[in-house]
Scaffold this active site. Sequence first.
Site, short mmCIF file in Angstrom:
data_model
loop_
_atom_site.label_atom_id
_atom_site.label_comp_id
_atom_site.label_asym_id
_atom_site.label_seq_id
_atom_site.Cartn_x
_atom_site.Cartn_y
_atom_site.Cartn_z
N ASP A 189 -8.62 -2.66 -0.33
CA ASP A 189 -9.30 -1.61 -1.07
C ASP A 189 -10.59 -1.29 -0.33
O ASP A 189 -11.32 -2.20 0.06
CB ASP A 189 -9.59 -2.08 -2.50
N LYS A 232 -11.53 3.82 16.70
CA LYS A 232 -11.95 3.46 15.34
C LYS A 232 -11.53 2.01 15.05
O LYS A 232 -12.31 1.22 14.53
CB LYS A 232 -11.30 4.42 14.33
N THR A 274 0.85 -1.21 0.00
CA THR A 274 0.00 0.00 0.00
C THR A 274 0.87 1.25 0.00
O THR A 274 2.02 1.21 0.45
CB THR A 274 -0.94 0.02 1.24
N GLY A 322 -8.80 10.76 5.32
CA GLY A 322 -9.80 10.42 4.30
C GLY A 322 -11.20 10.88 4.69
O GLY A 322 -11.41 12.04 5.11
P1 IMP Z 1 -8.61 3.12 -1.22
O1 IMP Z 1 -8.88 1.83 -0.56
O2 IMP Z 1 -7.28 3.65 -0.82
O3 IMP Z 1 -8.84 3.09 -2.70
O4 IMP Z 1 -9.65 4.11 -0.57
C1 IMP Z 1 -10.63 4.81 -1.26
C2 IMP Z 1 -10.84 6.14 -0.62
O5 IMP Z 1 -11.52 5.95 0.59
C3 IMP Z 1 -9.56 6.90 -0.33
O6 IMP Z 1 -9.72 8.24 -0.75
C4 IMP Z 1 -9.40 6.86 1.16
O7 IMP Z 1 -8.95 8.10 1.65
C5 IMP Z 1 -10.81 6.58 1.64
N1 IMP Z 1 -10.76 5.64 2.77
C6 IMP Z 1 -10.44 4.33 2.74
N2 IMP Z 1 -10.47 3.81 3.97
C7 IMP Z 1 -10.84 4.82 4.79
C8 IMP Z 1 -11.02 4.92 6.19
O8 IMP Z 1 -10.84 3.98 6.98
N3 IMP Z 1 -11.39 6.13 6.65
C9 IMP Z 1 -11.57 7.19 5.85
N4 IMP Z 1 -11.40 7.18 4.55
C10 IMP Z 1 -11.03 5.98 4.02
#
Ligand code: IMP
Length: 190
Positions: free
Chosen positions: A66, A166, A8, A143
Amino acid sequence: MKKVFFATSNKNKYLEAKAILRSFNIEVEWLKGDYPEIQAESLEEIASFTAKWVAEKTKKAVFVEDAGLFIQVLNGFPGPYSSYVYKTLGNHGILKLLEGETNREAFFISVIAYCEPTSKPATFIGKVNGTIAYEIRGNKGWGFDPIFIPTEGEGKTYAEMGPKNKNKISHRRKSLEKFGAWLSKYYEKE
Ligand code: IMP
């Protein structure tokens, strides 16, 4: 302690996974980097593709994760497009889309895909129901944390709860718990 590699670019995800898998006696090593992601409608498909790609490339047993935020009144948007939507619209943009909307129901999904160089990926899913806040709340998150209020969070956003609380209830905790239990059994058989 058994070791598994987490591919990641996201340090927050790495720290969450490290803390949660420690309770399964599994050590997480960070395979830091930007890995290819396909655009698809299913998080499982997206995570599985990347896990297979990294496992073949590095010849290591790896997992990727993801996640996506699915908002009911927007028919599940941004879902698999969460990353792009976060970068373009951000939390303010999501709040704007929901302006005047009283149905704030949403859920977060986390999908883990684990893969070895010569095997097919195995996937593990975690889901948390909740609602979207009316404004940005809390500064202990990243995020979408400041706008997501998990049902089990006593009315607080993930960002108000902070990482420790969390991590007790999050979508990632749920997928990692399934993965951790599976991996522990898998190692026993080896
Ligand atoms: P990815 O898994 O990194 O593709 O996440 C997709 C989007 O969701 C990203 O913009 C992350 O910032 C947001 N995201 C994923 N997991 C979390 C979380 O646990 N908390 C807040 N935002 C998240």
